[in-house]
Write a protein that holds these residues in place. Structure first.
Motif, short mmCIF file in Angstrom:
data_model
loop_
_atom_site.label_atom_id
_atom_site.label_comp_id
_atom_site.label_asym_id
_atom_site.label_seq_id
_atom_site.Cartn_x
_atom_site.Cartn_y
_atom_site.Cartn_z
N TYR A 11 0.85 -1.19 0.00
CA TYR A 11 0.00 0.00 0.00
C TYR A 11 0.89 1.24 0.00
CZ TYR A 11 -4.21 -2.76 0.72
OH TYR A 11 -5.24 -3.62 0.54
N ASN A 13 1.23 3.57 1.93
CA ASN A 13 1.84 3.93 3.21
C ASN A 13 3.01 3.00 3.58
OD1 ASN A 13 0.64 1.57 3.97
ND2 ASN A 13 -0.62 2.46 5.59
N THR A 15 2.86 -0.39 3.89
CA THR A 15 2.47 -1.73 4.36
C THR A 15 2.55 -2.75 3.22
OG1 THR A 15 0.84 -0.62 5.73
CG2 THR A 15 0.65 -3.02 5.56
N ALA A 17 1.14 -5.96 2.11
CA ALA A 17 0.02 -6.82 2.50
C ALA A 17 0.13 -8.21 1.89
CB ALA A 17 -1.29 -6.17 2.07
N HIS A 36 -5.27 -15.01 9.98
CA HIS A 36 -5.37 -14.02 11.04
C HIS A 36 -5.86 -12.69 10.50
CE1 HIS A 36 -3.27 -16.31 14.07
NE2 HIS A 36 -2.36 -16.67 13.16
N SER A 37 -6.29 -11.87 11.44
CA SER A 37 -6.61 -10.49 11.07
C SER A 37 -5.33 -9.81 10.57
CB SER A 37 -7.15 -9.76 12.30
OG SER A 37 -7.46 -8.46 11.94
N GLY A 38 -5.45 -9.11 9.44
CA GLY A 38 -4.28 -8.43 8.89
C GLY A 38 -3.41 -9.33 8.03
N ALA A 39 -3.85 -10.57 7.79
CA ALA A 39 -3.03 -11.51 7.01
C ALA A 39 -2.97 -11.12 5.54
CB ALA A 39 -3.60 -12.92 7.15
N GLY A 40 -4.01 -10.42 5.05
CA GLY A 40 -4.02 -10.02 3.64
C GLY A 40 -5.18 -10.61 2.86
N LYS A 41 -6.16 -11.16 3.56
CA LYS A 41 -7.29 -11.80 2.87
C LYS A 41 -8.12 -10.78 2.08
CE LYS A 41 -9.02 -13.15 6.80
NZ LYS A 41 -8.07 -12.55 7.75
N SER A 42 -8.46 -9.67 2.76
CA SER A 42 -9.26 -8.66 2.06
C SER A 42 -8.48 -8.04 0.91
CB SER A 42 -9.72 -7.58 3.03
OG SER A 42 -10.63 -8.12 3.95
N THR A 43 -7.19 -7.90 1.11
CA THR A 43 -6.35 -7.37 0.03
C THR A 43 -6.44 -8.27 -1.20
OG1 THR A 43 -4.85 -6.42 1.66
CG2 THR A 43 -4.01 -6.68 -0.57
N LYS A 46 -9.66 -7.54 -2.85
CA LYS A 46 -9.64 -6.24 -3.52
C LYS A 46 -8.90 -6.32 -4.85
CE LYS A 46 -9.89 -3.37 0.62
NZ LYS A 46 -9.01 -2.74 1.60
N GLU A 163 -16.03 -12.22 4.34
CA GLU A 163 -16.67 -12.37 5.65
C GLU A 163 -18.17 -12.12 5.60
OE1 GLU A 163 -14.57 -10.99 9.03
OE2 GLU A 163 -12.76 -10.60 7.87
N HIS A 195 -13.81 -16.12 9.18
CA HIS A 195 -13.13 -16.40 10.44
C HIS A 195 -13.80 -17.54 11.19
CE1 HIS A 195 -11.34 -12.19 10.38
NE2 HIS A 195 -10.32 -12.98 10.63
N1 LIG Z 1 -5.93 0.75 2.18
C1 LIG Z 1 -4.90 0.34 2.93
N2 LIG Z 1 -3.84 1.15 3.12
C2 LIG Z 1 -2.80 0.75 3.87
N3 LIG Z 1 -2.70 -0.44 4.46
C3 LIG Z 1 -3.72 -1.29 4.30
C4 LIG Z 1 -4.87 -0.95 3.54
N4 LIG Z 1 -5.74 -1.99 3.56
C5 LIG Z 1 -5.14 -2.93 4.31
N5 LIG Z 1 -3.94 -2.54 4.76
C6 LIG Z 1 -2.99 -3.30 5.56
O1 LIG Z 1 -2.66 -4.46 4.83
C7 LIG Z 1 -2.58 -5.58 5.68
C8 LIG Z 1 -3.56 -6.65 5.22
O2 LIG Z 1 -4.87 -6.14 5.37
P1 LIG Z 1 -6.17 -6.93 4.92
O3 LIG Z 1 -7.33 -6.00 5.05
O4 LIG Z 1 -5.93 -7.56 3.64
O5 LIG Z 1 -6.24 -8.03 6.08
P2 LIG Z 1 -7.34 -9.14 6.34
O6 LIG Z 1 -6.67 -10.44 6.22
O7 LIG Z 1 -8.54 -8.91 5.49
O8 LIG Z 1 -7.71 -8.85 7.85
P3 LIG Z 1 -9.13 -8.98 8.59
O9 LIG Z 1 -9.30 -10.41 8.89
O10 LIG Z 1 -8.94 -8.17 9.84
O11 LIG Z 1 -10.16 -8.42 7.70
C9 LIG Z 1 -2.88 -5.06 7.08
O12 LIG Z 1 -1.64 -4.83 7.72
C10 LIG Z 1 -3.61 -3.79 6.84
O13 LIG Z 1 -3.36 -2.88 7.89
#
Ligand SMILES: Nc1ncnc2c1ncn2[C@@H]1O[C@H](COP(=O)(O)OP(=O)(O)OP(=O)(O)O)[C@@H](O)[C@H]1O
Ligand SMILES: [Mg+2]
Lengths: 228, 293
Positions: A11, A13, A15, A17, A36-43, A46, A163, A195
């Protein structure tokens, strides 16, 4: 067919992902994505939706290579995906029927076709009797079923659910999952980020585990694993 | 674009305009005043021009011969005038004709003057071809033998031309400011409309709506605001203009006014075109972000 080849995503910033994801999902598969939360699933989701662009690597979905698809083609690409979010994202000022019809109108479906198709889809998600209710008059599970109906409206080949049961009661969750399995049996590829360990164990489908931006496990048959 | 989409776009635009009632009203009001100023000034300038043309004397030079000139001398002056470059038409008016006219106008004052006593002079009214070379012509005419006096209305016509130019400058700046304000207000109206529909737009994108499909309702909002302002200003100008012409007709009988029916089509097309264009420009600017992809 969906394929990720060494996909990395950072990203703006800083990070990181995703750190090099390799995946292959065939047409008609049902896949859970866990981690886990923050693992990168939503990324990952996206990137599939072209909401974000991969920093490197290739993502191939059907005849589209997402890294080279020009922006103006993206709407057409998205029409083969149906998306469901944790927070439903229904339009509050439209009825159940209108929310589903809206999805069809947006891609230029003739009114005649909309009138024929919406009731059939509402029937698939067991909501025929609620067609003129507004979202705020529905339970979380019902709202998510409307969202699912909307995802199905344009007959996509892939359903992506990030989710989908995150905001609803356990029994309702089971119903949503059952519907997703039913939709999968109709021939659509279904990808579910979740989850909910018990559900994953129960359905015994393929499970892809993500951790710190990498696929660390990919197997069939439930057993969520004690680390989650 | 398919036909049923057009209704959808217009319907969405109308819904959104209604939801933003106050901003919609403000946009239309400002655009309307802009259009009224344009039409008002245009009609003013048009009428000034018409009246100047009617006066006619403004692009005319009159040459007077000596009061006691013989017919030969007068003919010589006329021949000399015809030889000059910038001369278009020459109208001869004899002193007998002039006296006759005066006697008709005011028998009491001029009735007694006999032909022998006639103090007037033969004159030639000259229409010229090139406005820029009038002073040269004026000089050349004065050099002709037997010419007593040359009368031109250069000063007056310059003055009127100057006034017209000042009006145009004021008009232009006033208009420019109003336009900027109109566009600014429309941009904000559309921005608020976009904000109101943010959620809808994000869902539309996921579903696979094209950028144009998302944007067109907002463009239509601009078009509708422009059309409403255009039509409203047309009717205001129509009735306002007739009222002014009827009112002024009595006091300023010597002026002639352009009839509204002669120009109504131009006014209508003009205000609609400017109104719609402003609406489209305003909404496009606030949507440029979405138009890129
Ligand atoms: N738009 C963004 N800008 C900067 N960092 C981001 C952004 N979206 C996600 N991240 C970071 O990327 C990493 C992966 O995020 P992601 O949302 O993919 O996690 P996740 O697996 O979906 O978590 P959760 O289970 O909590 O939804 C995290 O460290 C998050 O803080
Ligand atoms: Mg997530």
């Amino acid at each position: 067919m969906i394929e990720f080849r060494n996909v990395k995503k950072s990203y703006p910033n800083g990070t990181v992902a995703l750190k090099g994801v390799n995946l292959h999902i065939d047409d008609g598969e049902f896949v859970f994505i866990v981690g886990h939360s923050g693992a990168g699933k939503s990324t990952l989701m996206k990137l599939l939706l072209c909401e974000e662009k991969a920093t490197s690597g290739n993502i191939i979905v059907g005849q589209y290579n997402l890294t080279t698809t020009p922006n103006r083609r993206i709407p057409h690409y998205r029409r083969q995906l149906g998306v469901v979010f944790q927070d439903f994202r229904l339009l509050p000022n439209m009825t159940v029927y209108e929310n589903v019809a809206f999805a069809m109108r947006v891609v230029g479906t003739p009114s005649k076709m909309i009138k024929r198709r919406v009731p059939a889809i509402l029937n698939t998600v067991n909501l025929s009797d609620k067609h003129s209710a507004f979202p705020h008059e529905l339970s979380g599970g019902e709202q998510q079923r409307v969202a699912l109906a909307r995802a199905l409206a344009n007959n996509p080949s892939v359903i992506i659910a990030d989710e989908p049961t995150g905001n609803i009661d356990p029994q309702m969750s089971l119903e949503i999952m059952n519907l997703l399995v039913k939709i999968n049996k109709l021939g659509k590829t279904v990808i579910v980020v979740t989850h909910e360990q018990s559900l994953v164990d129960y359905y015994k489908q393929r499970v892809i585990r993500i951790q710190d931006g990498l696929v660390i496990d990919d197997y069939v048959g439930g057993m969520f694993n004690e680390t989650v | 674009m398919r036909r049923y989409n057009l209704f959808y776009f217009i319907g969405e635009a109308l819904k959104s305009l209604k939801r933003n009632g106050v901003m919609t009203f403000a946009s239309i009001a400002v655009l309307l005043s802009c259009l009224l100023v344009i039409s008002g000034f245009s009609l003013l300038v048009l009428n000034i021009d018409v009246n100047l043309e009617k006066l006619g004397t403004l692009n005319e030079i009159v040459v007077f011969c000596q009061p006691d000139a013989t017919e030969e001398e007068i003919d010589a002056v006329e021949a000399a005038i015809h030889k000059l470059d910038n001369v278009d038409t020459v109208t001869h008016s004899t002193k007998a004709e002039q006296l006759k006219q005066l006697k008709e106008e005011d028998p009491d004052l001029y009735g007694d003057i006999t032909a022998e006593e006639n103090p007037l002079s033969d004159s030639f009214a000259i229409k010229y071809k090139d406005n820029d070379k009038v002073s040269t012509l004026d000089y050349e005419l004065k050099q002709i033998e037997g010419v007593r006096k040359v009368r031109n209305s250069l000063d007056l016509s310059n003055k009127i031309e100057g006034i017209k130019q000042s009006i145009m400058i004021v008009f232009f700046w006033f208009l420019a400011i109003l336009f900027v304000v109109s566009i600014f207000i429309i941009i904000n109206t559309i921005k608020i409309a976009v904000l109101n529909r943010k959620k809808e737009i994000s869902i539309m994108r996921y579903i696979g709506a094209t950028a144009w499909f998302i944007i067109l309702p907002f463009i239509f909002e601009g078009i509708i605001m422009g059309t409403v302002a255009g039509l409203a200003s047309f009717f205001i100008v129509k009735f306002g203009y007739s009222a002014i012409v009827n009112g002024a007709g009595e006091d300023l009988a010597m002026l002639s006014f352009v009839g509204f029916s002669d120009i109504s089509t131009y006014v209508l097309l003009g205000v609609l075109a400017i109104g719609i264009l402003t609406g489209v420009i305003g909404s496009s600017i606030s949507l440029s972000k979405y138009l890129k992809d």
